[in-house]
Design an enzyme around this catalytic site. Sequence first.
Site, mmCIF file in Angstrom:
data_model
loop_
_atom_site.group_PDB
_atom_site.id
_atom_site.type_symbol
_atom_site.label_atom_id
_atom_site.label_comp_id
_atom_site.label_asym_id
_atom_site.label_seq_id
_atom_site.Cartn_x
_atom_site.Cartn_y
_atom_site.Cartn_z
ATOM 1 N N ASP A 64 -3.450 -23.772 -19.557
ATOM 2 C CA ASP A 64 -4.352 -24.027 -20.324
ATOM 3 C C ASP A 64 -5.651 -24.909 -19.667
ATOM 4 O O ASP A 64 -4.926 -25.933 -19.399
ATOM 5 C CB ASP A 64 -4.007 -24.537 -21.756
ATOM 6 C CG ASP A 64 -5.313 -24.926 -22.619
ATOM 7 O OD1 ASP A 64 -6.380 -25.173 -22.447
ATOM 8 O OD2 ASP A 64 -4.828 -24.723 -23.933
ATOM 9 N N VAL A 65 -6.710 -24.446 -19.379
ATOM 10 C CA VAL A 65 -7.442 -25.230 -18.252
ATOM 11 C C VAL A 65 -7.966 -26.636 -18.997
ATOM 12 O O VAL A 65 -8.674 -27.353 -18.161
ATOM 13 C CB VAL A 65 -8.538 -24.354 -17.891
ATOM 14 C CG1 VAL A 65 -8.165 -23.206 -16.801
ATOM 15 C CG2 VAL A 65 -9.556 -23.978 -19.077
ATOM 16 N N TYR A 157 -22.900 -23.017 -26.126
ATOM 17 C CA TYR A 157 -22.216 -22.313 -25.172
ATOM 18 C C TYR A 157 -23.192 -22.204 -23.708
ATOM 19 O O TYR A 157 -23.097 -22.712 -22.777
ATOM 20 C CB TYR A 157 -22.111 -20.638 -25.243
ATOM 21 C CG TYR A 157 -22.040 -19.823 -24.369
ATOM 22 C CD1 TYR A 157 -20.540 -19.802 -23.871
ATOM 23 C CD2 TYR A 157 -22.528 -19.002 -23.727
ATOM 24 C CE1 TYR A 157 -20.316 -18.814 -22.886
ATOM 25 C CE2 TYR A 157 -22.426 -18.222 -22.717
ATOM 26 C CZ TYR A 157 -20.982 -18.233 -22.228
ATOM 27 O OH TYR A 157 -20.688 -17.375 -21.154
ATOM 28 N N LYS A 161 -22.690 -24.130 -20.216
ATOM 29 C CA LYS A 161 -22.661 -23.229 -18.737
ATOM 30 C C LYS A 161 -23.784 -23.931 -17.788
ATOM 31 O O LYS A 161 -23.756 -24.060 -16.754
ATOM 32 C CB LYS A 161 -22.906 -21.643 -19.140
ATOM 33 C CG LYS A 161 -22.051 -21.033 -19.787
ATOM 34 C CD LYS A 161 -20.919 -20.964 -18.711
ATOM 35 C CE LYS A 161 -19.784 -19.951 -19.389
ATOM 36 N NZ LYS A 161 -18.698 -19.830 -18.572
ATOM 37 N N THR A 192 -16.959 -7.172 -22.182
ATOM 38 C CA THR A 192 -15.596 -7.576 -22.009
ATOM 39 C C THR A 192 -15.190 -8.084 -23.687
ATOM 40 O O THR A 192 -16.194 -8.002 -24.533
ATOM 41 C CB THR A 192 -15.524 -9.042 -21.348
ATOM 42 O OG1 THR A 192 -16.277 -9.978 -22.100
ATOM 43 C CG2 THR A 192 -16.039 -8.783 -20.028
HETATM 44 N N1 LIG Z 1 -18.883 -11.200 -21.008
HETATM 45 C C1 LIG Z 1 -20.062 -11.570 -20.867
HETATM 46 O O1 LIG Z 1 -21.127 -10.993 -21.502
HETATM 47 C C2 LIG Z 1 -20.383 -12.816 -20.205
HETATM 48 C C3 LIG Z 1 -21.518 -13.044 -19.707
HETATM 49 C C4 LIG Z 1 -21.886 -14.539 -18.884
HETATM 50 C C5 LIG Z 1 -20.965 -15.208 -18.732
HETATM 51 N N2 LIG Z 1 -19.707 -14.824 -19.076
HETATM 52 C C6 LIG Z 1 -18.453 -15.809 -18.716
HETATM 53 O O2 LIG Z 1 -17.307 -14.995 -17.986
HETATM 54 C C7 LIG Z 1 -16.163 -15.635 -18.114
HETATM 55 C C8 LIG Z 1 -14.943 -14.514 -18.479
HETATM 56 O O3 LIG Z 1 -15.342 -14.110 -19.933
HETATM 57 P P1 LIG Z 1 -15.021 -12.561 -20.169
HETATM 58 O O4 LIG Z 1 -16.608 -12.266 -20.739
HETATM 59 O O5 LIG Z 1 -14.315 -11.647 -19.346
HETATM 60 O O6 LIG Z 1 -14.101 -12.875 -21.670
HETATM 61 P P2 LIG Z 1 -12.900 -12.996 -22.146
HETATM 62 O O7 LIG Z 1 -12.207 -11.663 -21.707
HETATM 63 O O8 LIG Z 1 -12.742 -13.612 -23.354
HETATM 64 O O9 LIG Z 1 -12.247 -13.798 -20.930
HETATM 65 C C9 LIG Z 1 -12.122 -15.259 -21.020
HETATM 66 C C10 LIG Z 1 -10.625 -15.530 -20.803
HETATM 67 O O10 LIG Z 1 -10.521 -16.957 -20.743
HETATM 68 C C11 LIG Z 1 -9.373 -17.224 -21.365
HETATM 69 N N3 LIG Z 1 -9.410 -18.747 -21.791
HETATM 70 C C12 LIG Z 1 -10.008 -19.060 -23.008
HETATM 71 N N4 LIG Z 1 -9.850 -20.458 -22.868
HETATM 72 C C13 LIG Z 1 -8.854 -20.757 -22.217
HETATM 73 C C14 LIG Z 1 -8.177 -21.897 -21.685
HETATM 74 N N5 LIG Z 1 -8.541 -23.069 -22.466
HETATM 75 N N6 LIG Z 1 -7.257 -21.927 -20.857
HETATM 76 C C15 LIG Z 1 -7.125 -21.046 -20.009
HETATM 77 N N7 LIG Z 1 -7.546 -19.727 -20.371
HETATM 78 C C16 LIG Z 1 -8.648 -19.614 -21.435
HETATM 79 C C17 LIG Z 1 -9.143 -16.420 -22.440
HETATM 80 O O11 LIG Z 1 -7.883 -16.130 -22.805
HETATM 81 P P3 LIG Z 1 -7.242 -16.621 -24.225
HETATM 82 O O12 LIG Z 1 -6.767 -15.475 -24.944
HETATM 83 O O13 LIG Z 1 -6.204 -17.726 -24.034
HETATM 84 O O14 LIG Z 1 -8.298 -17.404 -24.973
HETATM 85 C C18 LIG Z 1 -9.671 -14.930 -22.087
HETATM 86 O O15 LIG Z 1 -8.696 -14.539 -21.141
HETATM 87 C C19 LIG Z 1 -16.283 -16.636 -19.107
HETATM 88 O O16 LIG Z 1 -16.577 -17.947 -18.177
HETATM 89 C C20 LIG Z 1 -17.520 -16.517 -19.752
HETATM 90 O O17 LIG Z 1 -18.308 -17.376 -20.323
HETATM 91 C C21 LIG Z 1 -19.168 -13.737 -19.959
#
Ligand SMILES: NC(=O)c1ccc[n+]([C@@H]2O[C@H](COP(=O)([O-])OP(=O)(O)OC[C@H]3O[C@@H](n4cnc5c(N)ncnc54)[C@H](OP(=O)(O)O)[C@@H]3O)[C@@H](O)[C@H]2O)c1
Length: 252
Positions: A64-65, A157, A161, A192
Site C-alpha cells: 500500500d503506497v 484530485y 496531480k 480503465t
Molecule cells: N483512467 C484515466 O482516465 C486516467 C486519466 C489520468 C490519469 N490517470 C491516472 O492513472 C493512474 C492509474 O489509474 P487507472 O486509470 O489505471 O485506474 P485504476 O485501474 O483504478 O488503477 C489505479 C490502481 O491503483 C491502485 N491503488 C489505489 N490506491 C492504492 C494504494 N494506496 N496503494 C497501492 N495501490 C493503490 C488500485 O488498486 P486498489 O484495488 O488496491 O484500489 C488500482 O489498481 C492513476 O494514478 C490515475 O490517477 C488515469
Amino acid sequence: MNSRVDIPVVLITGALTGIARATALAFARKGAKVVASGRHEGAGSALATELRTAGAEAEFVRADVRLEEDVRALVDATVKRFGRLDVAVNAAGTEGKPGPATEQTAESYAATFDTNVLGTILSMKHELRVMQAQGSGSIINISSTFGHEGGAGASIYAASKHAVEGLTKSVALEFGASGIRVNAVAPGPIQTPMLDRFTGSEDVKAYLATLNAQKRIGQPDEIARAVLYLASDDASFVTGHILNVDGGKSAS
Ligand SMILES: NC(=O)c1ccc[n+]([C@@H]2O[C@H](COP(=O)([O-])OP(=O)(O)OC[C@H]3O[C@@H](n4cnc5c(N)ncnc54)[C@H](OP(=O)(O)O)[C@@H]3O)[C@@H](O)[C@H]2O)c1
C-alpha cells in the site's frame, strides 16, 4: 532503459488494473524483469503468472503506497530478487470523491492526497535510494491532464496531480546530475476502472471524449507505450518533463 543494463528491472505500483497493468504487460513483452505491486494477493499472483507467460521474469509484491514500511519493503524486495532497480513507474492512484469543492472534507482530501501525493513521495524516496547508489535510473510518475488544468468536479484530485507534477520537476532537478531521470505521463481520459467510477455513466464518458481532438477515449496501451519511451534510452536527455498523452485535449 539504461544502455548499460541488458535486461532492465522495472517496478510498477498500482499494477493490478488499468494503465499500470497494461504497462506491466508491455514491459514483460519487451523481456524486462518486472515487479508488479498492488494491494491484493490473489490478483497479484495471477498477474505475475500472466507476466511470466508474456516472457518476463516477474514477481508480485503486496504494498500500500500510503505506508512507508510497505514501500521500503517493496523496493528492498525488488533489489533482493533482481539485484537492482532501473525503472520505476509510480501509477497507484485514486480519483477520491468526485463532486464540487463544497462537498469535500478533510477525510476526502486525506484519502486522495495520501495515495496520490504521499504515495508518490514515499515511492520516489525509496526508489531514489537504490538508483542513487547505482548512479542510474528512470522514474515515471503517472499524473493526469488535471495535473496542469482545472478539473470541475475533481478539485481535490486535480490538486493532488498538480502536486505530482511539482514533485516530478523538483526531484528531476535534484537528481539529474546523479544519472537519474524523473518524468511524468499525463493521460487524458483512458478506458480503465477509474474512468468508469469517475464518470459513472456511458453518457458522461461520451461527453469527455468530445473534449479532445481525436474525439475518443484512449486505451491503457497508449499510455504504456509513452511510459516505455520515457524509460528508454531514446529519452536519454528528457527529464523533468510532463508528457501529455491525451488525444490533443491539452491543445485547446
Ligand atoms: N483512467 C484515466 O482516465 C486516467 C486519466 C489520468 C490519469 N490517470 C491516472 O492513472 C493512474 C492509474 O489509474 P487507472 O486509470 O489505471 O485506474 P485504476 O485501474 O483504478 O488503477 C489505479 C490502481 O491503483 C491502485 N491503488 C489505489 N490506491 C492504492 C494504494 N494506496 N496503494 C497501492 N495501490 C493503490 C488500485 O488498486 P486498489 O484495488 O488496491 O484500489 C488500482 O489498481 C492513476 O494514478 C490515475 O490517477 C488515469
